[in-house]
Design a protein around this motif. Structure first.
Motif, PDB file in Angstrom:
ATOM      1  N   PHE A 233       0.807  -1.224   0.000  1.00 16.15           N
ATOM      2  CA  PHE A 233       0.000   0.000   0.000  1.00 16.15           C
ATOM      3  C   PHE A 233       0.841   1.276   0.000  1.00 16.15           C
ATOM      4  CE2 PHE A 233      -2.770  -3.275   1.839  1.00 16.15           C
ATOM      5  CZ  PHE A 233      -3.877  -3.141   1.021  1.00 16.15           C
ATOM      6  N   LEU A 234       2.164   1.144  -0.154  1.00 18.42           N
ATOM      7  CA  LEU A 234       2.990   2.360  -0.101  1.00 18.42           C
ATOM      8  C   LEU A 234       2.642   3.279  -1.261  1.00 18.42           C
ATOM      9  CD1 LEU A 234       5.419   2.507  -2.455  1.00 18.42           C
ATOM     10  CD2 LEU A 234       6.382   0.715  -1.070  1.00 18.42           C
TER      11      LEU A 234
ATOM     12  N   SER B 294      -6.926  18.564  -8.670  1.00 19.26           N
ATOM     13  CA  SER B 294      -5.689  18.641  -9.461  1.00 19.26           C
ATOM     14  C   SER B 294      -6.007  18.535 -10.944  1.00 19.26           C
ATOM     15  CB  SER B 294      -4.759  17.500  -9.061  1.00 19.26           C
ATOM     16  OG  SER B 294      -5.340  16.263  -9.424  1.00 19.26           O
TER      17      SER B 294
ATOM     18  N   PHE C 197      -3.349   3.634 -10.320  1.00 18.27           N
ATOM     19  CA  PHE C 197      -4.779   3.921 -10.179  1.00 18.27           C
ATOM     20  C   PHE C 197      -5.562   3.496 -11.427  1.00 18.27           C
ATOM     21  CE2 PHE C 197      -4.833   7.507  -6.739  1.00 18.27           C
ATOM     22  CZ  PHE C 197      -4.530   6.551  -5.790  1.00 18.27           C
TER      23      PHE C 197
ATOM     24  N   GLY D 176      -2.347  10.607 -11.676  1.00 17.63           N
ATOM     25  CA  GLY D 176      -1.495   9.804 -12.546  1.00 17.63           C
ATOM     26  C   GLY D 176      -0.916   8.664 -11.740  1.00 17.63           C
TER      27      GLY D 176
HETATM   28  O1  LIG Z   1      -0.893   0.703  -5.742  1.00 19.13           O
HETATM   29  C1  LIG Z   1      -0.183   1.684  -5.845  1.00 19.13           C
HETATM   30  O2  LIG Z   1       0.636   1.870  -6.759  1.00 19.13           O
HETATM   31  C2  LIG Z   1      -0.281   2.823  -4.881  1.00 19.13           C
HETATM   32  O3  LIG Z   1      -1.136   3.821  -5.509  1.00 19.13           O
HETATM   33  C3  LIG Z   1      -1.274   5.012  -4.777  1.00 19.13           C
HETATM   34  O4  LIG Z   1      -0.010   5.617  -4.558  1.00 19.13           O
HETATM   35  P1  LIG Z   1       0.716   6.519  -5.665  1.00 19.13           P
HETATM   36  O5  LIG Z   1       0.066   6.325  -6.993  1.00 19.13           O
HETATM   37  O6  LIG Z   1       2.162   6.256  -5.538  1.00 19.13           O
HETATM   38  O7  LIG Z   1       0.499   8.030  -5.185  1.00 19.13           O
HETATM   39  P2  LIG Z   1      -0.776   8.819  -4.600  1.00 19.13           P
HETATM   40  O8  LIG Z   1      -0.315   9.686  -3.512  1.00 19.13           O
HETATM   41  O9  LIG Z   1      -1.892   7.925  -4.313  1.00 19.13           O
HETATM   42  O10 LIG Z   1      -1.167   9.763  -5.828  1.00 19.13           O
HETATM   43  C4  LIG Z   1      -1.733   9.243  -7.007  1.00 19.13           C
HETATM   44  C5  LIG Z   1      -2.137  10.382  -7.932  1.00 19.13           C
HETATM   45  O11 LIG Z   1      -3.271  11.072  -7.416  1.00 19.13           O
HETATM   46  C6  LIG Z   1      -3.001  12.456  -7.325  1.00 19.13           C
HETATM   47  N1  LIG Z   1      -3.739  13.006  -6.170  1.00 19.13           N
HETATM   48  C7  LIG Z   1      -3.651  12.411  -4.960  1.00 19.13           C
HETATM   49  C8  LIG Z   1      -4.337  12.897  -3.888  1.00 19.13           C
HETATM   50  C9  LIG Z   1      -5.157  14.017  -4.040  1.00 19.13           C
HETATM   51  O12 LIG Z   1      -5.820  14.509  -3.102  1.00 19.13           O
HETATM   52  N2  LIG Z   1      -5.230  14.594  -5.264  1.00 19.13           N
HETATM   53  C10 LIG Z   1      -4.545  14.110  -6.340  1.00 19.13           C
HETATM   54  O13 LIG Z   1      -4.657  14.662  -7.452  1.00 19.13           O
HETATM   55  C11 LIG Z   1      -1.496  12.555  -7.170  1.00 19.13           C
HETATM   56  O14 LIG Z   1      -1.008  13.793  -7.550  1.00 19.13           O
HETATM   57  C12 LIG Z   1      -1.048  11.451  -8.100  1.00 19.13           C
HETATM   58  O15 LIG Z   1      -1.011  11.886  -9.432  1.00 19.13           O
HETATM   59  C13 LIG Z   1      -1.881   4.702  -3.413  1.00 19.13           C
HETATM   60  O16 LIG Z   1      -1.954   5.905  -2.633  1.00 19.13           O
HETATM   61  C14 LIG Z   1      -1.030   3.668  -2.675  1.00 19.13           C
HETATM   62  O17 LIG Z   1      -1.665   3.304  -1.444  1.00 19.13           O
HETATM   63  C15 LIG Z   1      -0.878   2.422  -3.546  1.00 19.13           C
HETATM   64  O18 LIG Z   1      -0.041   1.482  -2.912  1.00 19.13           O
END
Ligand SMILES: O=C(O)[C@H]1O[C@H](OP(=O)(O)OP(=O)(O)OC[C@H]2O[C@@H](n3ccc(=O)[nH]c3=O)[C@H](O)[C@@H]2O)[C@H](O)[C@@H](O)[C@@H]1O
Ligand SMILES: NC(=O)C1=CN([C@@H]2O[C@H](COP(=O)(O)OP(=O)(O)OC[C@H]3O[C@@H](n4cnc5c(N)ncnc54)[C@H](O)[C@@H]3O)[C@@H](O)[C@H]2O)C=CC1
Length: 457
Positions: A157-158, A264, A272, A268
């Motif tokens: 989940f990191l 945002s 996701f 990306g």
């Molecule tokens: O399975 C995975 O690969 C991981 O996917 C995400 O982690 P990650 O993609 O590294 O980063 P996030 O912090 O979740 O951000 C994902 C995207 O959403 C965007 N985001 C996130 C949060 C937010 O409030 N708004 C937003 O636009 C971020 O800028 C980024 O582009 C999940 O948060 C992790 O728990 C999971 O393990």
């Protein structure tokens, strides 16, 4: 124990480094077929940029943490084998564009079947469709090898950019195992590894299928929050409501909570979109089209958000960006990572190039070669020459000089603290800023003379 991890990527490298750091009694070997990647893990410039990771790796590497290309040798010696290879969206054949491509997983299972010995525990670390453990089990069983085995699901989940704190202090560790005495024993062996630094009450055990499905569900819920607030951002722009104020107002409701409500230019990252597509495919496969359509909307909204950003920019720049210099600040999919997979910046730049803009890209951590690879078909013109409209800038102020507009696409902290007056003085007027992350002090910039457009405000 001898622990082997197949796949030295964004997950395999940091996760195993943390296990090695916290469990000096285990010998951890991370293997990969990618020689360059392994060489980088063995060097001073790690292939993954993560704050704090250098320290973790340098403490454990050579002591009980090893990086190697000897995949078979490491499997043959292992008591526990993590599979942490990539599981991209399938690009061919049945399920193309939706299903997870499991060829790398199957290859690992067959390799384990060929060379493993003794009593082994195979741990799914990669994110997988629910019931993949069944396929792994059948491949291992069918080979008649000299070993007995258990298959566990232990999704990761990191989040990138915060991998080290996430691994040090996880909300939970999830372990799915077969509900038999042998399955329980294997789950306990893995739980004991994490219990070296994670409180026992945060180590959850479930059946294998719940564990596999929980990972897809967690990512789908997180992405859904981003798409939900982004949908509201479009309405805010039409009504003069401010999306950050709306997010704060709803986030203080303890049932909703404040996290993951940052509007945002779009989400990306490598997971996701891929994981939701996978969920959609599974729902269709199991005859649940309404459920599939529900989750697919999260992606449709995200695509809308990215293209909406470009449309607004073009419209504001008097309906044309042809031949105009646009400064792109940030290319990574989020701050504190060099990862650009599915970065909204890729889509924004492609659309701008399509509109014949000249894009000047600055990112503090992403290499020029990566940007060109991501902009693939746009990187070369028809004659095989590099596209002159893609310019990589080493200096952020040079990127903005004589620009018609600046677009912030990654929320790097340093962008907030730039000398915006200097940038304004050197830009063409009117000087437009499109803040795709809502990180800038818009009133202060307006006072300087900028025309500022945020998301949802
Ligand atoms: O399975 C995975 O690969 C991981 O996917 C995400 O982690 P990650 O993609 O590294 O980063 P996030 O912090 O979740 O951000 C994902 C995207 O959403 C965007 N985001 C996130 C949060 C937010 O409030 N708004 C937003 O636009 C971020 O800028 C980024 O582009 C999940 O948060 C992790 O728990 C999971 O393990
Ligand atoms: N990137 C992230 O933040 C997260 C990713 N995940 C999941 O973890 C899995 C891995 O993701 P990443 O580490 O980002 O992928 P990655 O692409 O960075 O790394 C995967 C590595 O596996 C190697 N590999 C593939 N087949 C192999 C084989 N047969 N033998 C040896 N090595 C092999 C590749 O060469 C590559 O280096 C995916 O399923 C992903 O969904 C889960 C949580 C977070």
């Amino acid at each position: 124990m001898n622990i082997c991890c197949i796949g030295a990527g964004y997950v395999g490298g940091p996760t195993m480094a943390m296990i090695a750091l916290k469990c000096p009694e285990h010998r951890v070997t991370v293997v990969d077929i990618n020689e360059k990647r392994i060489a980088a893990w063995n060097s001073n410039e790690l292939p993954v940029y993560e704050p704090g990771l250098d320290e973790v790796v340098s403490e454990a590497r050579g002591r009980n943490l090893f990086f190697s290309t000897d995949v078979n040798g490491s499997i043959a010696e292992a008591d526990m084998i993590f599979i942490s290879v990539n599981t991209p969206t399938k690009s061919y054949g049945v399920g193309a564009g939706r299903a997870a491509d499991l060829k790398f997983i199957e290859r690992c299972a067959r390799q384990i079947a060929e060379v493993a010995k003794g009593n082994i525990i195979v741990v799914e670390k990669s994110t997988l469709p629910v019931r993949t453990a069944e396929s792994i089990r059948r491949i291992l069983e069918g080979c008649g090898g000299e070993f007995t085995f258990q298959v566990l699901s232990n999704p990761e989940f990191l989040a990138e950019g915060t991998a080290v704190p996430d691994l040090l202090n996880p909300d939970r560790v999830l372990i799915g195992g077969e509900q038999t005495p042998e399955g329980d024993e294997a789950a306990k062996t893995l739980a004991d590894v994490y219990a070296k630094w994670v409180p026992r009450e945060r180590i959850l055990t479930t059946n294998v299928w719940s564990s596999e499905l929980s990972k897809l569900t967690a990512n789908a819920f997180l992405a859904q929050r981003v798409s939900s607030i982004n949908a509201i951002s479009a309405l805010c722009e039409a009504t003069e409501a401010n999306v950050d104020e709306v997010a704060r107002a709803i986030g203080t409701d303890s049932r909703i909570g404040p996290k993951f409500l940052k509007s945002s230019v779009g989400f990306g990252g490598s997971c996701f979109q891929k994981d939701i597509l996978n969920l959609v495919y599974l729902c269709e496969h199991f005859g649940l089209p309404e459920v599939a359509a529900y989750w697919e909307q999260v992606i449709i909204m995200n695509d809308y958000q990215k293209s909406r950003f470009v449309r607004r920019l073009v419209r504001t720049l008097f309906n044309t960006v042809s031949g105009k210099k646009i400064a792109i600040l940030g290319f990574a999919f989020k701050k504190d990572t060099n990862d650009t997979r599915e970065s909204p910046a890729i889509y924004v730049c492609r659309d701008l190039l399509e509109e014949q803009a000249e894009v000047h890209i600055f990112d503090p951590k992403v290499k020029a070669s990566q940007v060109f690879a991501d902009l693939q078909q746009d990187a070369l013109n028809g004659n095989g020459e590099p596209n002159p409209n893609i310019i990589i800038e080493e200096d952020v102020y040079a990127a903005c000089e004589n620009a018609h507009a600046v677009a912030i696409l990654t929320e790097w902290d340093r962008f907030r603290d730039l000398d915006w007056q200097r940038i304004y003085d050197n830009m063409l007027k009117p000087a437009f800023v499109f803040d795709g992350r809502n990180i800038l002090d818009a009133p202060a910039l307006r006072k300087m003379g900028f025309e500022v457009y945020g998301i949802g405000r």
